[in-house]
Design a protein around this motif. Sequence first.
Motif, short mmCIF file in Angstrom:
data_model
loop_
_atom_site.label_atom_id
_atom_site.label_comp_id
_atom_site.label_asym_id
_atom_site.label_seq_id
_atom_site.Cartn_x
_atom_site.Cartn_y
_atom_site.Cartn_z
N LYS A 54 57.01 13.20 -126.09
CA LYS A 54 55.77 12.42 -126.22
C LYS A 54 54.76 12.84 -125.15
O LYS A 54 53.56 12.97 -125.43
CB LYS A 54 56.09 10.91 -126.11
N ALA A 55 55.20 13.07 -123.92
CA ALA A 55 54.31 13.50 -122.84
C ALA A 55 53.71 14.87 -123.15
O ALA A 55 52.51 15.10 -122.92
CB ALA A 55 55.04 13.51 -121.51
N ALA B 42 49.85 15.72 -123.75
CA ALA B 42 49.21 16.79 -122.95
C ALA B 42 48.52 17.79 -123.87
O ALA B 42 47.40 18.24 -123.57
CB ALA B 42 50.24 17.47 -122.07
N ALA B 43 49.14 18.14 -124.97
CA ALA B 43 48.53 19.08 -125.92
C ALA B 43 47.26 18.48 -126.54
O ALA B 43 46.23 19.16 -126.66
CB ALA B 43 49.53 19.45 -127.01
N ALA B 44 47.34 17.20 -126.90
CA ALA B 44 46.16 16.52 -127.45
C ALA B 44 45.04 16.46 -126.40
O ALA B 44 43.86 16.65 -126.72
CB ALA B 44 46.52 15.12 -127.93
N HIS B 45 45.43 16.21 -125.15
CA HIS B 45 44.43 16.15 -124.08
C HIS B 45 43.78 17.51 -123.84
O HIS B 45 42.57 17.59 -123.63
CB HIS B 45 45.05 15.63 -122.78
N GLU B 46 44.57 18.58 -123.89
CA GLU B 46 44.01 19.92 -123.69
C GLU B 46 42.98 20.25 -124.77
O GLU B 46 41.92 20.81 -124.47
CB GLU B 46 45.12 20.97 -123.68
N GLU C 237 47.93 6.41 -121.97
CA GLU C 237 49.36 6.51 -122.22
C GLU C 237 49.91 7.80 -121.60
O GLU C 237 49.26 8.84 -121.65
CB GLU C 237 49.62 6.51 -123.73
N VAL C 238 51.09 7.68 -121.00
CA VAL C 238 51.72 8.84 -120.36
C VAL C 238 52.99 9.29 -121.09
O VAL C 238 53.57 10.30 -120.72
CB VAL C 238 52.04 8.56 -118.87
N GLY C 239 53.38 8.57 -122.10
CA GLY C 239 54.55 8.94 -122.88
C GLY C 239 55.82 8.32 -122.34
O GLY C 239 55.93 8.01 -121.16
#
Length: 180
Positions: free
Chosen positions: A95-96, A100-104, A88-90
């Motif tokens: 949302k994006a 991105a924060a969750a991915h980091e 998902e890209v938001g």
Amino acid sequence: MKNTSLHSASSLETLTRDRLSPTRLHNVTAIECMLVQLEDTERSFDTFWDKHERRLMNCLQLRQFEDSFRKLQSTFARHMLYLEEHREVGDGVAKAEELAAAHEEYERDARCDVDEARDLSATTSTLSLMGGEGAEAAASILPKCDELGRMADALAGALQRRGEVLRLSIQMHSQISQVR
């Protein structure tokens, strides 16, 4: 005890060799021969034990490596599955940025596994080269070290691509919101 026995035997030999009866002299000579045989047996056993201990340590290191390899292989498969499922890209900037924060955060944890795989690969490949006797172990370890490197590179690349996609998504959504 061994040194005491040898010292006693040599003292006994010098003091009583001339005063002993032939039977006792034969017994003393037999005991001296047995002590020499015991020393030879001890040296042989020490040599055997050193070699056997090295082989056991090599076997232990191989088993530990294989266990770590299987765990990392499973962990990398889980990471790749996670990245495959979380594409998902938001649908907006917020949302994006959240993605991105969750991915980091996820990437920090996954990077630890990448570093662990690289460290294991580097450490084990040098151990297999130093082993000398473990040619068959080296034949087993080196391809797995290469595989660890490939898995680590693949995961690092996938994490980087996912982070880049999310950064692009944030940029795109920011530009879209500015146009509105």
